[in-house]
Enzyme design. Structure first.
Site, PDB file in Angstrom:
ATOM      1  N   GLU A 158      30.831 -67.662  26.802  1.00  0.00           N
ATOM      2  CA  GLU A 158      31.842 -68.052  25.810  1.00  0.00           C
ATOM      3  C   GLU A 158      31.137 -68.544  24.540  1.00  0.00           C
ATOM      4  O   GLU A 158      30.181 -69.307  24.608  1.00  0.00           O
ATOM      5  CB  GLU A 158      32.713 -69.154  26.391  1.00  0.00           C
ATOM      6  CG  GLU A 158      33.782 -69.690  25.456  1.00  0.00           C
ATOM      7  CD  GLU A 158      34.583 -70.838  26.072  1.00  0.00           C
ATOM      8  OE1 GLU A 158      35.699 -71.081  25.614  1.00  0.00           O
ATOM      9  OE2 GLU A 158      34.065 -71.496  27.017  1.00  0.00           O
TER      10      GLU A 158
ATOM     11  N   LYS B  90      41.763 -66.280  24.196  1.00  0.00           N
ATOM     12  CA  LYS B  90      41.853 -67.310  25.229  1.00  0.00           C
ATOM     13  C   LYS B  90      43.252 -67.910  25.273  1.00  0.00           C
ATOM     14  O   LYS B  90      43.793 -68.349  24.255  1.00  0.00           O
ATOM     15  CB  LYS B  90      40.814 -68.398  24.951  1.00  0.00           C
ATOM     16  CG  LYS B  90      40.686 -69.456  26.029  1.00  0.00           C
ATOM     17  CD  LYS B  90      39.558 -70.422  25.660  1.00  0.00           C
ATOM     18  CE  LYS B  90      39.340 -71.493  26.701  1.00  0.00           C
ATOM     19  NZ  LYS B  90      38.242 -72.416  26.282  1.00  0.00           N
TER      20      LYS B  90
ATOM     21  N   CYS C 102      36.812 -69.236  30.412  1.00  0.00           N
ATOM     22  CA  CYS C 102      36.546 -70.623  30.768  1.00  0.00           C
ATOM     23  C   CYS C 102      37.741 -71.378  31.368  1.00  0.00           C
ATOM     24  O   CYS C 102      38.016 -71.238  32.556  1.00  0.00           O
ATOM     25  CB  CYS C 102      35.991 -71.370  29.552  1.00  0.00           C
ATOM     26  SG  CYS C 102      35.042 -72.861  29.982  1.00  0.00           S
TER      27      CYS C 102
END
Length: 260
Positions: free
Chosen positions: A43, A109, A143
């Site tokens: 990331e 995300k 994540c």
């Protein structure tokens, strides 16, 4: 489906320094001694996980995406990782799936990390995507998405690989180590999770722990603590065998997530 060669790069990242990160990553990648189908980076691999969007964001097609294309062409494979993208005055933590021909897909995300204030600066994505590579269906996530099983739930038509790229701190590494096997087992898919290593600019330590787990939760690859560039192969027979022996997905509840 064909056997899939995967290269994970558990990298040390230089804080908010795109030029230095891309130079170092490129130098390390040049040591690859084998062909691969995809190179997976962490990331915000070009800056580290930062909220400093004024300094670290790029436009679509900027320096980092150009670098990704150069690497994809050099190794004749997909290159993927996330970076900060500014688009229409909004900021996204965006995963780019760059192909050698210059075409790419993207995933923004969805779950923004409130402990760092990510949701105050970035705009959340609201759409999952499924990518295809050599017959494999791949679901990429980022994540904090790991903590929310509904977002990654495997529904027909099923994906085969669940991919997480992360900047996951050592202070919560036990959660990482427990959640990834759970996602593999409950979704009956391979899970590939790539983290970073080292301290960031906020003195937060990252201990890696990048891994690949089989659809039955068995460890294919695991690497704690140190920087690691590693290539391994996964095989369709292992996925097919697991789902034929234990057809649990067919009994799963059917639901959809409504985005506000």
């Amino acid at each position: 489906m064909e056997p899939l060669k995967i290269t994970t790069f558990q990298a040390y990242l230089f804080w908010e320094n795109t030029e230095k990160n891309l130079s170092n990553l490129g130098l390390r990648l040049s040591s690859l001694q084998t062909s691969t189908d995809v190179i997976i980076l962490p990331e915000m691999f070009n800056t580290g996980f930062t909220m400093n969007v004024e300094k670290c964001s790029e436009e679509v097609g900027g320096t980092t995406m150009k670098w990704m294309l150069e690497q994809a062409q050099k190794f004749n494979c997909v290159v993927t990782g996330s970076l900060i993208i500014k688009e229409d005055d909004l900021y996204y933590n965006r995963l780019i799936w760059m192909r050698p021909d210059g075409s790419y897909d993207q995933y923004n995300k969805h779950h923004l990390f409130s402990l760092s204030g990510e949701e105050k600066i970035f705009t959340a994505g609201n759409q999952n995507i499924t990518l295809e590579l050599k017959g494999w269906k791949i679901r990429p996530l980022i994540c904090y998405d790991l903590r929310f099983p509904g977002w990654s739930r495997n529904h027909a038509p099923y994906y085969d690989i669940l991919l997480y790229i992360a900047s996951w701190p050592d202070s919560r590494i036990e959660h990482w180590q427990k959640l990834i096997p759970a996602r593999a087992i409950e979704n009956q898919s391979f899970v590939i999770a790539v983290n970073r290593v080292g301290y960031d600019g906020n003195e937060v330590y990252h201990s890696g722990g990048s891994m690949c787990l089989s659809p039955t939760g068995e460890v294919v690859y695991y690497k704690p603590e140190s920087e690691d560039l590693y290539t391994f192969t996964i095989y369709p027979k292992d996925l097919i065998s697991a789902r034929e022996k234990f057809p649990f997905l067919e009994d799963a509840d059917s639901f959809t997530i409504k985005n506000s």
